[in-house]
Design a protein around this motif. Structure first.
Motif, mmCIF file in Angstrom:
data_model
loop_
_atom_site.group_PDB
_atom_site.id
_atom_site.type_symbol
_atom_site.label_atom_id
_atom_site.label_comp_id
_atom_site.label_asym_id
_atom_site.label_seq_id
_atom_site.Cartn_x
_atom_site.Cartn_y
_atom_site.Cartn_z
ATOM 1 N N SER A 44 -11.522 -11.395 -7.022
ATOM 2 C CA SER A 44 -10.216 -11.081 -6.427
ATOM 3 C C SER A 44 -10.172 -11.531 -4.982
ATOM 4 O O SER A 44 -9.197 -12.113 -4.509
ATOM 5 N N SER A 69 7.187 -16.038 -0.916
ATOM 6 C CA SER A 69 6.640 -15.645 -2.213
ATOM 7 C C SER A 69 5.119 -15.633 -2.181
ATOM 8 O O SER A 69 4.471 -14.746 -2.724
ATOM 9 N N SER A 72 3.875 -12.646 -0.325
ATOM 10 C CA SER A 72 4.057 -11.451 -1.154
ATOM 11 C C SER A 72 2.964 -11.340 -2.204
ATOM 12 O O SER A 72 2.401 -10.268 -2.450
ATOM 13 N N THR A 73 2.611 -12.458 -2.808
ATOM 14 C CA THR A 73 1.551 -12.476 -3.822
ATOM 15 C C THR A 73 0.215 -12.087 -3.220
ATOM 16 O O THR A 73 -0.555 -11.312 -3.780
ATOM 17 N N ALA A 75 -0.314 -10.302 -0.509
ATOM 18 C CA ALA A 75 -0.287 -8.893 -0.116
ATOM 19 C C ALA A 75 -0.527 -7.987 -1.319
ATOM 20 O O ALA A 75 -1.284 -7.010 -1.245
ATOM 21 N N ASP A 76 0.135 -8.339 -2.441
ATOM 22 C CA ASP A 76 -0.057 -7.545 -3.667
ATOM 23 C C ASP A 76 -1.509 -7.600 -4.123
ATOM 24 O O ASP A 76 -2.108 -6.585 -4.509
ATOM 25 N N ALA A 77 -2.090 -8.810 -4.109
ATOM 26 C CA ALA A 77 -3.474 -8.973 -4.552
ATOM 27 C C ALA A 77 -4.426 -8.180 -3.661
ATOM 28 O O ALA A 77 -5.363 -7.533 -4.136
ATOM 29 N N GLN A 78 -4.171 -8.247 -2.335
ATOM 30 C CA GLN A 78 -5.026 -7.509 -1.408
ATOM 31 C C GLN A 78 -4.931 -6.004 -1.647
ATOM 32 O O GLN A 78 -5.935 -5.294 -1.616
ATOM 33 N N ALA A 79 -3.713 -5.541 -1.879
ATOM 34 C CA ALA A 79 -3.517 -4.099 -2.107
ATOM 35 C C ALA A 79 -4.229 -3.651 -3.380
ATOM 36 O O ALA A 79 -4.913 -2.610 -3.410
ATOM 37 N N HIS A 80 -4.091 -4.442 -4.450
ATOM 38 C CA HIS A 80 -4.730 -4.079 -5.725
ATOM 39 C C HIS A 80 -6.242 -4.122 -5.616
ATOM 40 O O HIS A 80 -6.953 -3.266 -6.148
#
Length: 373
Positions: A44, A69, A72-73, A75-80
């Motif tokens: 990841s 975009s 945003s992708t 940021a989502d990956a980092q959060a998950h």
């Protein structure tokens, strides 16, 4: 994955030796378990780094909003990934001082049975329970009355230091009939032969099977020419065995002839015991009857021969629940006078427990003896 093991610092002795000796390690599912989680977290992070370092594609002017975009992708990956890592890498508590480390027996030390049994406690799974049982038995055997302070109401006999030093715990051994039917019988006989137990509690089958085996052998029911194609004695067909005059105990077979020999041996003894009962007016108890049979069998392979010789009482409250019960039933129609006093043994076993300064119990076996245990 196997190469990875040898490249990182491997603390496991077996893996370290395998790497040193260039041993092939077959690892079909390296991604299962904790290593799989580590790989997932690592991938990841790598994916995020790759996304961050990617240049803006050509003709990006034709793709409005691409950078937005992309961010945003990421940021989502980092959060998950942060959530996954937070759950995977929870801070461990400190293990208490004295916690037992899991470790099995090292046969490079040779075969040391004391050390082998001691290692069971730290081996994990059911071996640990077995090891705990071993420790309890060692405590039973080690205990002496001198380990305890002298009580105010102690009798003069037990105030003597020498008496207290030699007074041991009273150990009761209990088992089901299948323990006498199988090879554990020889272990029980050893314990009684060397006075390592003080009283026995057994089922009727646990009594008669010992005597029957002195008269004729019990056989394994697996891989016999009588039942071709059947490798597991537990699965033998009852109807077929009945027609062959064979009785199944788990995966063992007892021919009907064995019980006939038992009857031929027991009936004359019951005649004598009935006459003695009438002459003395003293009733037999299960324990006194078993002692008498142990003397009559006069066979050093018998558990109850050694119990009789070493004055170890054998209690069997349900002595009539088996072949002995059948013999007593038939005998009662041939000769009067035989009385079996169950209450007498209730008093005997209870008094033995009540008088014990310290007691322990070892109970083995289970089930009805016809299924695997």
């Amino acid at each position: 994955a196997a190469q990875l093991l040898c490249e990182v610092e491997v603390t496991g002795e077996a893996l370290r030796l395998a790497c040193q000796r260039d041993t092939t390690i077959i690892w079909p599912a390296p991604s299962r378990g904790f290593l799989g989680l580590l790989l997932l977290a690592s991938l990841s992070v790598k994916c995020i780094e790759a996304t961050c370092s990617n240049p803006v594609p050509p003709h990006s002017a034709d793709l409005p909003g691409l950078r937005t975009s992309q961010r945003s992708t990421m940021a989502d990956a980092q959060a998950h990934t942060a959530i996954a890592q937070e759950n995977v890498f929870i801070q461990s508590v400190e293990m208490p001082e004295g916690s037992i480390k899991v470790k099995g027996y090292d046969f490079n030390q040779g075969v040391d049975y004391n050390a082998l049994f001691e290692s069971y406690t730290s081996s994990g799974f059911q071996a640990t329970n077995f090891g705990m049982a071993v420790e309890e038995i060692k405590k039973m055997r080690k205990w002496r009355l001198s380990d305890e302070p002298i009580k105010d109401d102690e009798t003069d006999e037990f105030k003597d230091p020498e008496v207290r030093k030699n007074h041991k715990a009273t150990i009761f051994l209990g088992y089901t009939s299948n323990m006498a039917s199988c090879g554990v019988r020889e272990t029980i006989r050893f314990l009684c032969q060397h006075k390592m137990v003080d009283a026995i509690v057994a089922t009727a089958g646990g009594i008669e099977e010992d005597f029957i085996k002195c008269l004729a052998p019990t056989y394994l029911g697996s891989n016999t020419t009588l039942h071709p194609g059947t490798s597991d004695g537990f699965g033998l067909d009852g109807k077929t065995l009945r027609l062959q005059g064979l009785n199944r105990i788990g995966n063992m077979l007892v021919p009907n002839e064995n019980y006939c020999k038992f009857e031929e041996w027991l009936m004359p003894i019951l005649d004598k015991m009935a006459d003695e009962n009438v002459a003395t007016g003293v009733h037999w108890t299960p324990s006194s009857m078993i002692r008498r049979l142990g003397l009559e069998i006069n066979n050093e392979e018998s558990i109850y021969y050694w119990c009789a010789k070493n004055d170890i009482p054998v209690f069997s409250p349900a002595l009539t629940d088996g072949s002995i019960g059948d013999m007593l039933f038939f005998h009662s129609y041939k000769k009067d006078g035989f009385v079996l006093d169950l209450v007498g043994d209730i008093r005997n076993i209870n008094m033995k427990a009540m008088k014990a300064k310290h007691s322990g119990a070892i109970i083995i076996g289970g089930g009805g003896g016809t299924e695997p245990n």
